[in-house]
Design a protein around this motif. Structure first.
Motif, mmCIF file in Angstrom:
data_model
loop_
_atom_site.group_PDB
_atom_site.id
_atom_site.type_symbol
_atom_site.label_atom_id
_atom_site.label_comp_id
_atom_site.label_asym_id
_atom_site.label_seq_id
_atom_site.Cartn_x
_atom_site.Cartn_y
_atom_site.Cartn_z
ATOM 1 N N PRO A 68 2.237 -1.118 4.315
ATOM 2 C CA PRO A 68 2.107 0.244 3.795
ATOM 3 C C PRO A 68 3.452 0.955 3.769
ATOM 4 N N THR A 69 3.508 2.073 3.065
ATOM 5 C CA THR A 69 4.650 2.968 3.182
ATOM 6 C C THR A 69 4.356 3.985 4.284
ATOM 7 N N ILE A 110 0.609 5.858 5.329
ATOM 8 C CA ILE A 110 0.044 5.958 6.680
ATOM 9 C C ILE A 110 -0.303 7.408 6.998
ATOM 10 N N TRP A 111 0.611 8.316 6.678
ATOM 11 C CA TRP A 111 0.351 9.731 6.925
ATOM 12 C C TRP A 111 -0.879 10.211 6.162
ATOM 13 N N LEU A 112 -0.983 9.793 4.902
ATOM 14 C CA LEU A 112 -2.121 10.206 4.075
ATOM 15 C C LEU A 112 -3.433 9.651 4.637
ATOM 16 N N ALA A 113 -3.429 8.388 5.025
ATOM 17 C CA ALA A 113 -4.628 7.784 5.614
ATOM 18 C C ALA A 113 -5.049 8.533 6.877
ATOM 19 N N GLU A 114 -4.078 8.889 7.702
ATOM 20 C CA GLU A 114 -4.373 9.624 8.936
ATOM 21 C C GLU A 114 -4.993 10.979 8.632
ATOM 22 N N ALA A 115 -4.441 11.669 7.648
ATOM 23 C CA ALA A 115 -4.924 13.010 7.310
ATOM 24 C C ALA A 115 -6.357 12.996 6.794
ATOM 25 N N ILE A 127 0.823 -1.208 0.000
ATOM 26 C CA ILE A 127 0.000 0.000 0.000
ATOM 27 C C ILE A 127 0.861 1.263 0.000
ATOM 28 N N PRO A 128 1.169 1.817 -1.176
ATOM 29 C CA PRO A 128 1.789 3.140 -1.260
ATOM 30 C C PRO A 128 0.698 4.222 -1.301
#
Length: 269
Positions: free
Chosen positions: A235-236, A240-245, A213-214
């Motif tokens: 994931p990359t 993870i940062w994008l999913a959190e945001a 998952i990138p």
């Protein structure tokens, strides 16, 4: 939206000969099933817009899902018709004309990290629509474990070739659709396209992928409004940062006995 699919039963695998060489000294010829690569050109409003390398199943779903996750359409209401030729080599999409929207003339070529040579050939329909955060939903750990069980049991093409990715769509613990493709991005787009074609509310769905998952995989899911995204793989950091945001519940390393939740609310049971 009118869909006209002319292709039927395209070749997915073919037996190929190889020479087996073992460490123990064994050497011999044998045949085994090998996955076929299928190239499809996608024309939008008569303009060649994408070249897709895929497995030739669920091609209309792939086209519809790709248009949606690449932000070329906002819903199926933007699509007048989709036509797939008898050989599955050419897809023609007619979009409904919108007032005040002019075609772009600049050329750009984008190759996503799909590992299959997919190309977006121009920015004819690229727009600056804002991407919204997903709406989180209550979810159960059993939903993810059951999807992992299905993946572990095996998929038809993968069982024969070990060369495909799988993707599953479920809602409230019920499997709605499953597919395979040579590329994990394609498999995800097919699942999303199936939901759009069958008027399934993606905002209430869980998607499970076999692939890593990138960020581009996460962004497809966010654009689709899917609240829970699980994967057998990893994931990359940026994913993870994008999913959190964007409030996406991201679960990876999801197997039959355990999972790793990176973002989102904890399971309700």
């Amino acid at each position: 939206m009118y869909i006209n699919e002319q292709y039927q039963h395209l070749e997915l695998i073919e037996n190929e000969k190889h020479y087996y060489i073992g460490r123990d000294g064994q050497e011999y010829y044998e045949e085994e099933p090998v996955l076929a690569e299928h190239l499809m050109d996608i024309f939008i409003n008569e303009r060649l817009t994408m070249k897709v390398v895929c497995s030739p199943q669920h091609l209309a779903e792939l086209v519809l899902g790709r248009l949606f996750t690449e932000n070329m359409i906002s819903s199926v209401d933007d699509v007048d018709s989709i036509y797939i030729c008898e050989h599955g080599r050419r897809a023609k999409v007619i979009l409904k004309k919108k007032e005040g929207v002019e075609a772009e003339t600049d050329y750009v070529e984008i190759t996503p990290s799909c590992c299959t040579g997919n190309h977006i050939l121009n920015d004819y329909f690229v727009n600056q629509r804002e991407v919204s955060a997903v709406e989180e939903i209550p979810w159960k750990r059993s939903w993810i474990f059951e999807l992992a069980d299905v993946f572990r049991a095996g998929m038809p093409l993968h069982n024969q070739t070990f060369a495909t990715h799988s993707c599953f769509l479920s809602q409230d613990g019920k499997m709605l659709f499953q597919c395979e493709d040579i590329g994990r991005h394609n498999a995800l787009d097919k699942v999303i396209g199936y939901a759009l074609r069958n008027q399934i509310d993606l905002k209430k769905c869980v998607v499970y992928s076999s692939g890593r998952i990138p960020t581009d995989m996460v962004m497809k899911v966010i654009r689709a409004g899917i609240p829970v995204f699980a994967s057998k793989a990893s994931p990359t950091r940026e994913a993870i940062w994008l999913a959190e945001a964007y409030h996406l519940t991201l679960i990876c390393a999801a197997r039959s006995d355990r999972m790793k939740q990176y973002t989102g609310k904890k399971p309700c049971e």
